[in-house]
Scaffold this active site. Structure first.
Site, mmCIF file in Angstrom:
data_model
loop_
_atom_site.group_PDB
_atom_site.id
_atom_site.type_symbol
_atom_site.label_atom_id
_atom_site.label_comp_id
_atom_site.label_asym_id
_atom_site.label_seq_id
_atom_site.Cartn_x
_atom_site.Cartn_y
_atom_site.Cartn_z
ATOM 1 N N ARG A 1 57.671 98.511 95.386
ATOM 2 C CA ARG A 1 57.983 97.168 95.882
ATOM 3 C C ARG A 1 59.230 97.148 96.779
ATOM 4 O O ARG A 1 59.489 96.175 97.465
ATOM 5 C CB ARG A 1 58.155 96.208 94.691
ATOM 6 C CG ARG A 1 56.847 95.907 93.992
ATOM 7 C CD ARG A 1 57.042 95.276 92.624
ATOM 8 N NE ARG A 1 57.331 96.269 91.579
ATOM 9 C CZ ARG A 1 57.480 95.987 90.285
ATOM 10 N NH1 ARG A 1 57.372 94.729 89.870
ATOM 11 N NH2 ARG A 1 57.746 96.934 89.405
ATOM 12 N N SER B 1 104.965 100.826 129.456
ATOM 13 C CA SER B 1 103.537 100.483 129.514
ATOM 14 C C SER B 1 102.750 101.507 130.314
ATOM 15 O O SER B 1 103.242 102.072 131.298
ATOM 16 C CB SER B 1 103.366 99.128 130.190
ATOM 17 O OG SER B 1 103.981 98.151 129.396
#
Ligand code: UD1
Ligand code: CA
Length: 453
Positions: free
Chosen positions: A17, A408
């Site tokens: 099932r 950065s």
């Protein structure tokens, strides 16, 4: 003296099932297979021996349970639950005493209920004791037929074998029993397949004993939900909900705020200190340990991770990391295995860190990749910085001293060392070591002096 107990777990069925290629008992519930849930509930009873009956993909189940001290018996072909228990006879040869029989597909049973079942059996000594429960919707389960005085069970009938009027019976068989060995094995020999499914039903031993004038007692579980058997994927999600609620409630009782328990997934074994707040969509898995006054989520996953007190982690994915106290992580950070954040570290959005130590008070606020690095305290890593740790062959380390400032969009090409108080200008590509207090700029980066301007 405490009597010795044997345990048999029936796990040979395919579980049709489930509509799955995997055997049913290897499906997972809150990070653990069904069969492990059953074994973990049984182990505290300290059984003398545990025998697991396997058949469909038995090898896979043996592999799954290799770290448990259990023996296996094969059931081939699978002719029903009664036939399955028969296969344990050789394993239990010479064992004289109570045998707890469980199905591999009932993962919610608690040690407490199982202990109660066994104690009850030992106190009353019937031929068998059956763990039962009353259910509002008993459809699909075997029904329990009690004697007129209600003290004994006369028989158990499967859903498919019921007359319509019998479908109203609300007491069901959990598939968990205590029998006596070796007596049960002689009764199993008398089973037949005279039923709708053409199987040897273990439940028929009840009727056989009743006919022989022996008694079979019911033991009713305190919480009927513990008895839920997993037959399909609907059952699986219902069991997940039950387990989740149970675990969440325990943490709430211990002082953890869980804003939305229905959308909070905490696995068994996770430790959380009081006054921590867990917001919706949070998954805490494996060996995770969270300190007090922490805020987790919304939408945060922690796997095998430690979090110190006072930290907050927002919308992030963290695995095998150690986050110190008073840290702030996210939103949208990805901390991978081997990440260690010292106290007060800040990791912001779209930052990925792998196998790196980030020193106390350092900040990596946005858009960066940090891999195989060691950062001293109070460093600042600018937006867009990449620790280029991989040369195509191997991973190379980077070491930054204290208060290093990375401008950065810098690329730090490993292996690399940068001394205390060193700096890079925006857009630098650093290919060589940088000394203390030195600022480097450009591509490739070189020491900054006003003449270069
Ligand atoms: C069984 C019980 C039912 C009970 C329910 C509780 C029987 C006949 N019925 O029904 O009364 O209400 O459990 O959940 O026992 N297995 C084997 N070999 C087999 C068949 C099954 O090892 O040949 C194992 C399965 O792997 C599973 C367990 O036995 O772990 C139960 O089998 P399943 O088919 O799920 O039984 P149910 O129909 O749920
Ligand atoms: Ca079942």
């Amino acid at each position: 003296m405490k009597e010795k107990l044997a345990v048999v777990i029936l796990a040979a069925g395919q579980g049709t099932r489930m509509k799955s290629e995997k055997p049913k008992v290897l499906h997972e519930l809150m990070g653990k297979t069904l069969i492990r849930h059953v074994l973990d509930a049984v182990l505290p009873l300290q059984p003398e021996k545990i025998s697991v009956i396997v058949g469909y993909q038995g090898e896979e189940i043996r592999k799954e349970l290799q770290d448990y001290c259990v023996s296996f018996a094969d059931q081939k072909p699978q002719l029903g639950t009664g036939h399955a228990l028969q296969q344990a006879q050789a394993e239990l040869d010479g064992f004289n005493g109570p045998v707890l029989v469980l199905c591999g597909d009932t993962p919610l049973l608690s040690t407490k209920s199982l202990g109660g079942l066994v104690d009850n059996h030992l106190a009353a000594r019937p031929a068998a004791t059956v763990l039962t429960a009353k259910m509002e919707n008993p459809t699909g389960y075997g029904r329990v037929f009690r004697s007129e005085d209600g003290k004994q069970i006369l028989k158990i009938a499967e859903q498919k074998d019921l007359y319509p009027a019998e479908e109203a019976i609300k007491e069901i068989n959990s598939g968990t029993y205590v029998f006596q060995s070796p007596e049960v094995f002689s009764v199993l020999k008398q089973l037949n397949t005279d039923n709708k499914q053409g199987e040897y039903y273990l439940t028929d031993v009840v009727r056989i004993w009743t006919e022989k004038g022996k008694s079979v007692f019911p033991f009713t579980a305190v919480d009927y939900r513990e008895i839920l058997g997993i037959n399909d994927r609907v059952d699986l999600s219902r069991a997940g909900l039950f387990l989740r609620e149970k675990i969440n409630r325990e943490h709430q009782k211990n002082g953890v705020t869980i804003e939305d328990p229905a959308h909070t997934y905490i696995e068994a074994g996770v430790v959380i200190a009081p006054d921590t707040v867990i917001r919706p969509g949070t998954f805490l898995q494996g060996n995770t340990e969270v300190g007090g006054n922490v805020v987790l989520g919304p939408h945060t996953t922690l796997i095998d991770t430690r979090v110190g007190s006072g930290s907050s982690i927002l919308k992030s994915h963290v695995q095998e990391a150690d986050i110190g106290p008073d840290c702030s992580v996210g939103p949208y950070a990805h901390l991978r295995p081997g990440t260690v954040l010292d106290r007060g570290v800040r990791v912001g959005d779209f930052v990925e860190i792998k196998k790196s130590f980030i020193g106390e008070g350092s900040k990596i606020p946005h858009l960066a990749y940090v891999g195989d690095a060691t950062l001293g305290p109070d460093c600042n890593i600018g937006a867009g910085t990449i620790f280029a740790n991989y040369d195509g062959q191997k991973k190379n380390p980077t070491f930054l001293g204290r208060e290093v400032f990375i401008g950065s969009n810098s690329t730090l090409v490993a292996p690399l060392r940068m001394g205390d108080f060193s700096r890079t200008g925006a857009g630098s590509v650093v290919t060589r070591d940088v000394g203390e207090n030195i600022t480097v700029v450009g591509v490739p980066a070189r020491p900054f002096s006003p003449k270069n301007e």
